[in-house]
Design an enzyme around this catalytic site. Sequence first.
Site, PDB file in Angstrom:
ATOM      1  N   ASP A  61      -0.426  -6.517  -1.008  1.00  0.00           N
ATOM      2  CA  ASP A  61       0.301  -7.318  -1.145  1.00  0.00           C
ATOM      3  C   ASP A  61       0.552  -8.593  -2.394  1.00  0.00           C
ATOM      4  O   ASP A  61       0.052  -8.525  -3.336  1.00  0.00           O
ATOM      5  CB  ASP A  61      -0.466  -8.264  -0.251  1.00  0.00           C
ATOM      6  CG  ASP A  61      -1.123  -7.281   1.406  1.00  0.00           C
ATOM      7  OD1 ASP A  61      -0.986  -7.275   2.149  1.00  0.00           O
ATOM      8  OD2 ASP A  61      -2.284  -6.395   1.125  1.00  0.00           O
ATOM      9  N   THR A 103       5.550   5.840   1.603  1.00  0.00           N
ATOM     10  CA  THR A 103       4.820   5.151   2.442  1.00  0.00           C
ATOM     11  C   THR A 103       5.498   4.338   3.682  1.00  0.00           C
ATOM     12  O   THR A 103       6.297   4.035   3.437  1.00  0.00           O
ATOM     13  CB  THR A 103       3.561   3.978   1.772  1.00  0.00           C
ATOM     14  OG1 THR A 103       4.939   2.280   1.650  1.00  0.00           O
ATOM     15  CG2 THR A 103       2.999   4.477   0.486  1.00  0.00           C
ATOM     16  N   TYR A 149       5.772   1.383   4.045  1.00  0.00           N
ATOM     17  CA  TYR A 149       6.526  -0.048   3.769  1.00  0.00           C
ATOM     18  C   TYR A 149       7.210   0.062   2.438  1.00  0.00           C
ATOM     19  O   TYR A 149       8.003  -0.528   2.991  1.00  0.00           O
ATOM     20  CB  TYR A 149       4.914  -1.117   2.846  1.00  0.00           C
ATOM     21  CG  TYR A 149       4.870  -2.263   3.323  1.00  0.00           C
ATOM     22  CD1 TYR A 149       3.367  -1.868   4.267  1.00  0.00           C
ATOM     23  CD2 TYR A 149       4.734  -3.714   3.333  1.00  0.00           C
ATOM     24  CE1 TYR A 149       2.957  -2.904   5.191  1.00  0.00           C
ATOM     25  CE2 TYR A 149       3.845  -4.370   4.725  1.00  0.00           C
ATOM     26  CZ  TYR A 149       3.104  -3.607   5.723  1.00  0.00           C
ATOM     27  OH  TYR A 149       2.381  -5.052   5.719  1.00  0.00           O
TER      28      TYR A 149
HETATM   29  C1  SAM Z   1       1.495  -4.124   1.959  1.00  0.00           C
HETATM   30  S1  SAM Z   1       0.096  -3.717   3.304  1.00  0.00           S
HETATM   31  C2  SAM Z   1       0.786  -2.015   2.428  1.00  0.00           C
HETATM   32  C3  SAM Z   1       0.185  -0.930   3.074  1.00  0.00           C
HETATM   33  C4  SAM Z   1       0.792   1.357   2.596  1.00  0.00           C
HETATM   34  N1  SAM Z   1      -0.178   0.763   1.289  1.00  0.00           N
HETATM   35  C5  SAM Z   1       1.721   0.986   2.872  1.00  0.00           C
HETATM   36  O1  SAM Z   1       3.152   1.063   1.697  1.00  0.00           O
HETATM   37  O2  SAM Z   1       2.566   0.746   3.735  1.00  0.00           O
HETATM   38  C6  SAM Z   1      -1.103  -3.548   1.958  1.00  0.00           C
HETATM   39  C7  SAM Z   1      -2.760  -3.290   3.115  1.00  0.00           C
HETATM   40  O3  SAM Z   1      -3.433  -3.705   1.672  1.00  0.00           O
HETATM   41  C8  SAM Z   1      -4.764  -3.551   2.367  1.00  0.00           C
HETATM   42  N2  SAM Z   1      -5.438  -4.224   1.106  1.00  0.00           N
HETATM   43  C9  SAM Z   1      -5.144  -4.853   0.763  1.00  0.00           C
HETATM   44  N3  SAM Z   1      -6.562  -6.029  -0.750  1.00  0.00           N
HETATM   45  C10 SAM Z   1      -6.827  -5.127  -0.489  1.00  0.00           C
HETATM   46  C11 SAM Z   1      -8.408  -4.428  -0.290  1.00  0.00           C
HETATM   47  N4  SAM Z   1      -9.092  -4.970  -1.350  1.00  0.00           N
HETATM   48  N5  SAM Z   1      -9.030  -3.705   0.206  1.00  0.00           N
HETATM   49  C12 SAM Z   1      -8.961  -2.697   1.033  1.00  0.00           C
HETATM   50  N6  SAM Z   1      -7.743  -2.777   2.321  1.00  0.00           N
HETATM   51  C13 SAM Z   1      -6.719  -3.729   0.864  1.00  0.00           C
HETATM   52  C14 SAM Z   1      -4.231  -4.829   3.189  1.00  0.00           C
HETATM   53  O4  SAM Z   1      -5.326  -4.802   4.182  1.00  0.00           O
HETATM   54  C15 SAM Z   1      -2.180  -4.272   3.931  1.00  0.00           C
HETATM   55  O5  SAM Z   1      -3.096  -3.111   4.566  1.00  0.00           O
END
Ligand code: SAM
Length: 258
Positions: free
Chosen positions: A140, A214, A216
């Site tokens: 994020d 991925t 995203y």
């Molecule tokens: C923008 S999404 C991207 C998901 C995936 N990596 C993609 O590219 O499709 C970021 C994900 O990271 C997870 N996330 C962020 N910080 C995290 C943390 N400290 N531990 C576990 N998950 C985390 C969020 O819940 C979210 O689902």
Amino acid sequence: MTGGGPQPGDDRPRWYGRRRGHRLRKGRQELLRDLLPRLRVAPPESGGRLDLAAVFHRSVTDVWLEVGFGAGEHLAAQARAHPHVGIIGCEAYINGVAGLLAHVREGNLTNVRIFDDDARLLFDALPDAGIGRAFVLFSDPWPKKRHHRRRFVSPENLDALARLLKDGAELRFASDHMEYVRWTLERVTAHPAFSWPARTRRDWLQRPEDWFETRYEAKALGRGARCVYLRFLRRPRGSRGRPPHTVSGGHPPVAPRG
Ligand SMILES: C[S@@+](CC[C@H](N)C(=O)[O-])C[C@H]1O[C@@H](n2cnc3c(N)ncnc32)[C@H](O)[C@@H]1O
């Protein structure tokens, strides 16, 4: 559950993301109930570090870590492509966890383990130099300036990853948010434990073949955004000096621009 802010006396890091999305279909609920407990990694109750060999209940040649696997497409693809590597995925968004569980069941993947919470809560339980590769993909970007401190790439998390990664291990980061890319490059290249071996634009603009798309990323590419792929290396412990980073043309460390 969203927000998960600290309670008095609670020193858990604050969680800002979503924990839940739409209501899960029955099949996904069953995966969370029946399969997740079998794959869940939990920090030892007594404190201390996990024995990574024991986590997988089978022999693995290496252990990789993905932070924020989203719906798990990339993690599942890596697990399929590298059946002898054990992969621990961390994700606090329960709908995403259910997505990875569906891939695990479909692919009969025996080399996946899941920490269904904030990865930072697992770090202390992982041994020094036990992880051979780490992925932080489309993390994020928290674009508002006042939210930048929520970004996963921070000196604290880089220190933690530096401890967890083996000498020479890769840390992979990808994003379509150029300001977060620059933020990450500045912080990782300033960290004494990491180097960035990229030399030409191709090195960060082209996703390597062993790096799977991925969800995203697919969305970003679909709307015409450019994605950047960064591969950092954990410097060998005890190595001295940090040569200045250059890219072709002899520039100083340059964060890719849009
Ligand atoms: C923008 S999404 C991207 C998901 C995936 N990596 C993609 O590219 O499709 C970021 C994900 O990271 C997870 N996330 C962020 N910080 C995290 C943390 N400290 N531990 C576990 N998950 C985390 C969020 O819940 C979210 O689902």
